[in-house]
Design a protein around this motif. Structure first.
Motif: not given
Length: 294
Positions: A204-222
């Motif tokens: 298991t590799l543990v990173l912090t901010d080197l990857v940001l992988n936000l799901e669009a469906s969980k973000l406000p539409a704008p």
């Protein structure tokens, strides 16, 4: 970005400067629990954090096993314009039963009690120059812990003002007690430094901010178009443009570290924000590092 229209370049620069301004103006002491939206700042700004299931990964603030001796704790942080940002702590149980809390999230007595059912909380890790603000609360509640930090963190003005205790700086050589752990230091420009952690037994590799992988469906539409423009959305999310630019200022060193991460061939990759790579992790990580590796 040289092939992008000037409007896009200006938008990216403005967004990056705005986030840096928010960081600079932020208090070193958290004033509200993640996802509560009820602290002094939230009340003044009128922020209402959406339900956890719409933006985060419930159950919230509860340890969840992902592999032998590896657990995650998903939480929420109030974000701009009433949004919320998913944030994640990774918990590693060492061979002697002690717990290592990687990028600790908001402290609560209930969370501490649940973690102590797994093992003894003995190590706190601030893996980069941004993920440190909850350390002090854990230190007060667990006076026997040792706190480890990314290089350069103790030199930051906010850290000095906060009075948080940083016992040791980390490097590519893990502490003696961390048997079965590999550390990889990722260094960029403008003071950026992140320590990646690899748990050998579970791969298991543990990173912090080197990857940001936000799901669009969980973000406000704008916000979704801007997130896609920034390249931070799943399934191939990257760090935001200003962070990529900072890391590339020492591209040779950062590229060497990124190649080392891929050589580890992790079976899963966990990071602080968004949908972590639960399967086909090495290939997913390679895609997310395309901005650095080509």
């Amino acid at each position: 970005m040289h092939r992008q229209p000037w409007q896009a370049r200006a938008l990216l620069i403005a967004a990056g400067l705005s986030e840096l301004a928010v960081v600079a103006a932020s208090s070193a002491t958290p004033v509200s629990g993640p996802g509560q939206g009820s602290g002094p700042v939230a009340r003044v700004l009128g922020l209402t954090v959406p339900p956890a299931g719409k933006v985060g990964y419930p159950p919230i603030d509860i340890p969840k096993p992902v592999a032998d001796d590896v657990f995650i704790v998903d939480s929420l942080l109030p974000g701009p314009m009433g949004t919320a940002l998913p944030v994640r702590m990774t918990v590693i149980r060492l061979g002697n039963g002690d717990l290592l809390l990687h990028s600790p999230t908001q402290f609560s007595d209930a969370l501490k009690t649940e973690l102590e059912k797994i093992g003894r909380i003995r190590h706190l890790m601030a893996p980069n120059v941004a993920h440190w603000t909850f350390l002090e609360a854990w230190q007060r509640a667990c006076p026997d812990v040792t706190t480890w930090s990314a290089p350069g963190l103790r030199e930051r003005s906010q850290v000095k003002k906060s009075g948080v205790r940083l016992d040791h700086d980390l490097s590519s050589f893990p502490p003696t007690a961390w048997i079965g752990i590999t550390l990889v230091e990722v260094v960029g420009g403008l003071g950026f430094s992140e320590i990646a952690l690899f748990h050998q037994a579970s791969r298991t590799l543990v990173l912090t901010d080197l990857v940001l992988n936000l799901e669009a469906s969980k973000l406000p539409a704008p916000i979704r178009p801007l997130a896609r423009l920034f390249g931070v959305t799943a399934p191939d999310g990257m760090p935001p443009p200003y962070l990529r630019a900072a890391i590339k200022r020492d591209r040779a060193s950062a590229t060497k570290a990124a190649s080392r991460l891929l050589e580890l061939k992790p079976e899963r990759v966990i990071f602080a924000h968004g949908l972590w790579f639960e399967r086909d992790a090495t290939n997913a990580l390679r895609r997310s590092l395309r901005w650095l590796l080509g």
